[in-house]
Design an enzyme around this catalytic site. Structure first.
Site, PDB file in Angstrom:
ATOM      1  N   GLY A  83       0.815  -1.222   0.000  1.00 44.21           N
ATOM      2  CA  GLY A  83       0.000   0.000   0.000  1.00 44.21           C
ATOM      3  C   GLY A  83       0.845   1.268   0.000  1.00 44.21           C
ATOM      4  O   GLY A  83       0.343   2.356   0.326  1.00 44.21           O
ATOM      5  N   THR A  85       2.022   3.130  -2.464  1.00 40.82           N
ATOM      6  CA  THR A  85       1.575   4.184  -3.393  1.00 40.82           C
ATOM      7  C   THR A  85       0.435   4.989  -2.765  1.00 40.82           C
ATOM      8  O   THR A  85       0.426   6.226  -2.804  1.00 40.82           O
ATOM      9  CB  THR A  85       1.082   3.534  -4.721  1.00 40.82           C
ATOM     10  OG1 THR A  85       2.052   2.574  -5.141  1.00 40.82           O
ATOM     11  CG2 THR A  85       0.865   4.560  -5.799  1.00 40.82           C
ATOM     12  N   HIS A 140      12.017   1.056   1.270  1.00 44.17           N
ATOM     13  CA  HIS A 140      11.513  -0.319   1.390  1.00 44.17           C
ATOM     14  C   HIS A 140      12.425  -1.139   2.304  1.00 44.17           C
ATOM     15  O   HIS A 140      12.186  -2.331   2.514  1.00 44.17           O
ATOM     16  CB  HIS A 140      11.475  -1.003   0.017  1.00 44.17           C
ATOM     17  CG  HIS A 140      10.241  -0.703  -0.789  1.00 44.17           C
ATOM     18  ND1 HIS A 140       8.988  -0.573  -0.231  1.00 44.17           N
ATOM     19  CD2 HIS A 140      10.063  -0.533  -2.138  1.00 44.17           C
ATOM     20  CE1 HIS A 140       8.105  -0.336  -1.188  1.00 44.17           C
ATOM     21  NE2 HIS A 140       8.729  -0.295  -2.342  1.00 44.17           N
ATOM     22  N   ARG A 163       0.563  -5.330   5.328  1.00 43.20           N
ATOM     23  CA  ARG A 163      -0.633  -5.908   4.696  1.00 43.20           C
ATOM     24  C   ARG A 163      -0.594  -7.409   4.885  1.00 43.20           C
ATOM     25  O   ARG A 163       0.498  -8.002   5.019  1.00 43.20           O
ATOM     26  CB  ARG A 163      -0.570  -5.545   3.200  1.00 43.20           C
ATOM     27  CG  ARG A 163      -1.796  -5.874   2.412  1.00 43.20           C
ATOM     28  CD  ARG A 163      -1.599  -5.484   0.951  1.00 43.20           C
ATOM     29  NE  ARG A 163      -2.831  -5.607   0.210  1.00 43.20           N
ATOM     30  CZ  ARG A 163      -2.934  -5.517  -1.110  1.00 43.20           C
ATOM     31  NH1 ARG A 163      -1.860  -5.278  -1.836  1.00 43.20           N
ATOM     32  NH2 ARG A 163      -4.104  -5.665  -1.708  1.00 43.20           N
ATOM     33  N   GLY A 301      -6.524  -3.215  -5.840  1.00 41.57           N
ATOM     34  CA  GLY A 301      -6.711  -2.406  -4.635  1.00 41.57           C
ATOM     35  C   GLY A 301      -7.770  -2.972  -3.699  1.00 41.57           C
ATOM     36  O   GLY A 301      -8.498  -2.226  -3.049  1.00 41.57           O
TER      37      GLY A 301
HETATM   38  P1  A3P Z   1      -3.165  -5.164  -5.520  1.00 36.07           P
HETATM   39  O1  A3P Z   1      -2.076  -5.715  -6.384  1.00 36.07           O
HETATM   40  O2  A3P Z   1      -3.669  -6.157  -4.521  1.00 36.07           O
HETATM   41  O3  A3P Z   1      -4.265  -4.541  -6.287  1.00 36.07           O
HETATM   42  P2  A3P Z   1       2.519  -0.762  -3.342  1.00 36.07           P
HETATM   43  O4  A3P Z   1       2.038   0.611  -3.605  1.00 36.07           O
HETATM   44  O5  A3P Z   1       3.163  -0.942  -1.991  1.00 36.07           O
HETATM   45  O6  A3P Z   1       3.335  -1.281  -4.453  1.00 36.07           O
HETATM   46  O7  A3P Z   1       1.218  -1.684  -3.251  1.00 36.07           O
HETATM   47  C1  A3P Z   1       0.463  -1.951  -4.396  1.00 36.07           C
HETATM   48  C2  A3P Z   1      -0.914  -2.421  -3.988  1.00 36.07           C
HETATM   49  O8  A3P Z   1      -1.662  -1.290  -3.511  1.00 36.07           O
HETATM   50  C3  A3P Z   1      -1.665  -2.970  -5.182  1.00 36.07           C
HETATM   51  O9  A3P Z   1      -2.533  -3.967  -4.651  1.00 36.07           O
HETATM   52  C4  A3P Z   1      -2.427  -1.745  -5.660  1.00 36.07           C
HETATM   53  O10 A3P Z   1      -3.538  -2.032  -6.466  1.00 36.07           O
HETATM   54  C5  A3P Z   1      -2.827  -1.115  -4.336  1.00 36.07           C
HETATM   55  N1  A3P Z   1      -3.113   0.326  -4.454  1.00 36.07           N
HETATM   56  C6  A3P Z   1      -2.480   1.237  -5.240  1.00 36.07           C
HETATM   57  N2  A3P Z   1      -3.037   2.436  -5.092  1.00 36.07           N
HETATM   58  C7  A3P Z   1      -4.040   2.305  -4.211  1.00 36.07           C
HETATM   59  C8  A3P Z   1      -5.009   3.219  -3.678  1.00 36.07           C
HETATM   60  N3  A3P Z   1      -5.041   4.480  -4.045  1.00 36.07           N
HETATM   61  N4  A3P Z   1      -5.901   2.732  -2.778  1.00 36.07           N
HETATM   62  C9  A3P Z   1      -5.868   1.434  -2.408  1.00 36.07           C
HETATM   63  N5  A3P Z   1      -4.996   0.518  -2.903  1.00 36.07           N
HETATM   64  C10 A3P Z   1      -4.088   0.952  -3.788  1.00 36.07           C
END
Ligand code: A3P
Length: 335
Positions: A83, A85, A140, A163, A301
């Site tokens: 999460g 991003t 990270h 997560r 997401g």
């Molecule tokens: P999924 O692959 O389960 O959809 P990170 O940003 O740490 O790389 O994590 C990516 C995960 O966060 C992905 O999960 C992505 O879809 C989800 N994600 C990205 N933007 C988001 C937002 N604005 N709200 C909720 N989830 C989000």
């Protein structure tokens, strides 16, 4: 380049430091234990954690050697796919809420990753001293591998997001397969799952990553805020309020009444971000060897999508590992 980042690269890290780190890097990547990676074919294990043997790892060495924390620094830390991003967007919007109008907000035209330097990579060719305070930085890296001055500064803040490991694995698998170069042999979900279960994943082992921050948070709750993706999805208003308080920028009663929290949530929502042109096209080049398409940061997401991809046996196996790893720690993942 993002709105809060200096537009010019400058480099005050002295040449001889770069030389020293380059030498260390070359030596380590040939001597450290290695295993299979998903995006790059090989990962190396540095002080207990898995890194790709590219310049991000050089950045980690530089970060440890050179980075000087400021008492006003804010670090967003996370293992990949937890999460990051979303948290970057929320934190950037919260911290800068009096600076920008929602109608013309930088997040409408800038991918969240470019609003906040990813220190592990950024430090390789940027001057972190040139960033204005308060610096919003992300990493990270595991807690034990953050710069010593960051860990030891009583005032600089760390926000960590975690997560559920099943969703992390599935998210990471799909993300990595998009980025894995076609010249490398494919990796099946089963093989990737075996690697994840034995702790081999970028910046992992995942459980040790989470527990490192969890233990640090138990020792210094005023310094580390611990967030869970699932809980934030369930009650984002509560968590953004908490985040703002923790960062010393609580929402005033007027702001709450005016719906500022809801505006921030709307701006940073999955639906809004994925509807924006900037998040559909273009790339973030963290380091020359690692450019990531902006659309790759968004998939579904959702909480619990892993049940659509993992077999009952895989779920049982990872649940069992989770139970063993968390035993006696007082920590539980969000559901
Ligand atoms: P999924 O692959 O389960 O959809 P990170 O940003 O740490 O790389 O994590 C990516 C995960 O966060 C992905 O999960 C992505 O879809 C989800 N994600 C990205 N933007 C988001 C937002 N604005 N709200 C909720 N989830 C989000």
């Amino acid at each position: 380049m993002g709105p809060s980042l200096p537009s010019q690269q400058s480099n005050i890290i002295e040449e001889n430091v770069h030389e020293k780190i380059n030498q260390q890097f070359e030596e380590l990547i040939t001597t450290l234990p290695s295993d299979k990676g998903l995006i790059v074919p090989t990962l190396i294990n540095y002080k207990g954690f898995w890194y790709p043997p590219v310049s991000i790892f050089k950045g980690v060495l530089l970060m440890q050697d050179q980075f000087k924390a400021r008492s006003t620094d804010i670090f967003l830390c996370s293992a990949p796919k937890t999460g990051t991003t979303w948290l970057k967007a929320l934190t950037f919007a919260t911290m800068n809420r009096s600076k920008f109008e929602f109608a013309t907000h930088p997040l409408l035209t800038t991918v969240p990753h470019n609003c906040m330097p990813y220190l592990d990579a950024y430090i390789t060719d940027h001057d972190v001293e040139a960033l204005p305070s308060p610096r919003l930085l992300s990493s990270h890296s595991a807690y034990s591998l953050l710069p010593k001055s960051t860990r030891e500064s009583p005032d600089c803040k760390i926000v960590y997001i975690c997560r559920n490991p099943k969703d992390v694995f599935v998210s990471d698998y799909f993300f990595s397969m998009k980025l894995r170069a076609p010249m490398f042999p494919p990796i099946s979900m089963e093989e990737a799952f075996d690697l994840f279960c034995k702790g081999v994943c970028m910046y992992g082992p995942y459980f040790e990553h989470v527990l490192g921050y969890w233990k640090a948070r138990l020792e210094s709750p005023e310094k580390i805020l611990f967030l869970k993706y699932e809980e934030m999805r369930r009650d984002p208003v509560k968590h953004v309020k908490h985040l703002a308080e923790f960062l010393g920028k609580p929402f005033s009663a007027e702001e709450e009444k005016a719906g500022v929290i809801e505006e921030i949530l709307k701006l940073c929502s999955f639906d809004k971000l994925t509807s924006l042109e900037v998040n559909k096209t273009g790339k973030v080049t963290f380091v020359p060897e690692m450019a990531v398409g902006n659309e790759t940061f968004y998939r579904k997401g959702k909480v619990g999508d892993s049940k659509n991809h993992l077999t009952p046996e895989m779920i049982e196996r990872l649940d069992k590992i989770t139970e063993e790893k968390l035993k006696g720690t007082g920590f539980a993942f969000g559901e």
